[in-house]
Write a protein that holds these residues in place. Structure first.
Motif, short mmCIF file in Angstrom:
data_model
loop_
_atom_site.label_atom_id
_atom_site.label_comp_id
_atom_site.label_asym_id
_atom_site.label_seq_id
_atom_site.Cartn_x
_atom_site.Cartn_y
_atom_site.Cartn_z
N ARG A 20 -13.21 60.14 17.37
CA ARG A 20 -14.63 60.08 17.77
C ARG A 20 -15.40 59.02 17.00
NH1 ARG A 20 -17.47 64.68 19.28
NH2 ARG A 20 -19.02 63.14 19.88
N VAL A 21 -14.94 58.67 15.79
CA VAL A 21 -15.58 57.62 14.99
C VAL A 21 -14.50 56.73 14.39
CG1 VAL A 21 -17.62 59.02 14.44
CG2 VAL A 21 -15.70 59.00 12.86
N ARG A 22 -14.83 55.46 14.20
CA ARG A 22 -13.93 54.50 13.57
C ARG A 22 -14.40 54.25 12.15
NH1 ARG A 22 -14.14 49.69 14.89
NH2 ARG A 22 -16.00 49.74 16.17
N LEU A 23 -13.89 55.03 11.23
CA LEU A 23 -14.21 54.90 9.82
C LEU A 23 -12.92 55.05 9.03
CD1 LEU A 23 -17.29 57.31 9.64
CD2 LEU A 23 -17.38 54.81 9.64
N ASP A 24 -12.80 54.30 7.93
CA ASP A 24 -11.64 54.50 7.08
C ASP A 24 -12.03 55.44 5.93
OD1 ASP A 24 -12.92 52.92 5.07
OD2 ASP A 24 -11.87 51.12 5.72
N ARG A 25 -11.08 55.78 5.11
CA ARG A 25 -11.30 56.74 4.02
C ARG A 25 -12.41 56.27 3.07
NH1 ARG A 25 -11.67 61.44 3.65
NH2 ARG A 25 -9.85 61.56 4.95
N GLU A 26 -12.41 54.98 2.73
CA GLU A 26 -13.43 54.45 1.82
C GLU A 26 -14.83 54.60 2.43
OE1 GLU A 26 -14.41 50.38 -0.68
OE2 GLU A 26 -13.29 50.21 1.19
N GLU A 27 -14.96 54.31 3.72
CA GLU A 27 -16.25 54.43 4.39
C GLU A 27 -16.71 55.89 4.48
OE1 GLU A 27 -15.56 50.48 7.17
OE2 GLU A 27 -14.92 52.45 7.87
N ILE A 28 -15.78 56.78 4.74
CA ILE A 28 -16.10 58.21 4.79
C ILE A 28 -16.60 58.68 3.43
CG2 ILE A 28 -15.06 60.52 4.97
CD1 ILE A 28 -13.32 59.34 7.27
N ALA A 52 -14.05 54.01 20.23
CA ALA A 52 -12.68 53.79 19.76
C ALA A 52 -12.10 52.46 20.23
CB ALA A 52 -11.79 54.94 20.22
N GLU A 53 -12.48 51.99 21.40
CA GLU A 53 -11.88 50.78 21.95
C GLU A 53 -12.43 49.50 21.33
OE1 GLU A 53 -15.58 51.67 24.18
OE2 GLU A 53 -13.90 52.88 23.54
N ARG A 54 -13.50 49.59 20.59
CA ARG A 54 -14.12 48.41 19.96
C ARG A 54 -13.43 48.08 18.64
NH1 ARG A 54 -19.95 47.81 21.16
NH2 ARG A 54 -19.66 45.90 19.98
#
Length: 115
Positions: A20-28, A52-54
């Protein structure tokens, strides 16, 4: 009703796992840290990180709160940048949607509620 944001790290991780969201662990981790202590009626991600497609893109964060907008936005962005150097835009609006232009903005975006 405004309230502190509990379990944000877990909510973001769950949303990331299900795409549902494009975030990595550092961003989270940086978002959870930045929003710690913020009381809000609602917090949401919007923009390209909810698609997700972006690829790429900054992090667009919406905070609905009665707290002063400039101070809230500056605090969240500064704390986020202490943990992550990704670009973040923090939009702070009153919970009632504010003036007609602000309500139109809220109606025009697709958002993923975090809290």
């Amino acid at each position: 009703m405004e309230r502190p944001i509990p379990h944000l790290r877990q909510r973001l991780s769950d949303l990331q796992r299900c795409g549902r969201v494009r975030l990595d662990r550092e961003e989270i981790d940086a978002l959870a840290y930045a929003l710690d202590g913020v009381s809000a009626a609602s917090v949401a991600l919007f923009g390209s990180r909810t698609q997700a497609e972006r690829r790429g893109g900054d992090i667009d964060l919406l905070v609905l709160t009665e707290a002063p907008a400039f101070e809230t936005s500056r605090r969240v962005a500064t704390r986020f940048f202490e943990r992550c150097e990704e670009k973040i835009d923090v939009v702070v609006l009153p919970p009632d949607g504010g003036v007609p232009e602000q309500r139109a903005f809220l109606a025009s975006i697709n958002r993923v509620d975090l809290a």
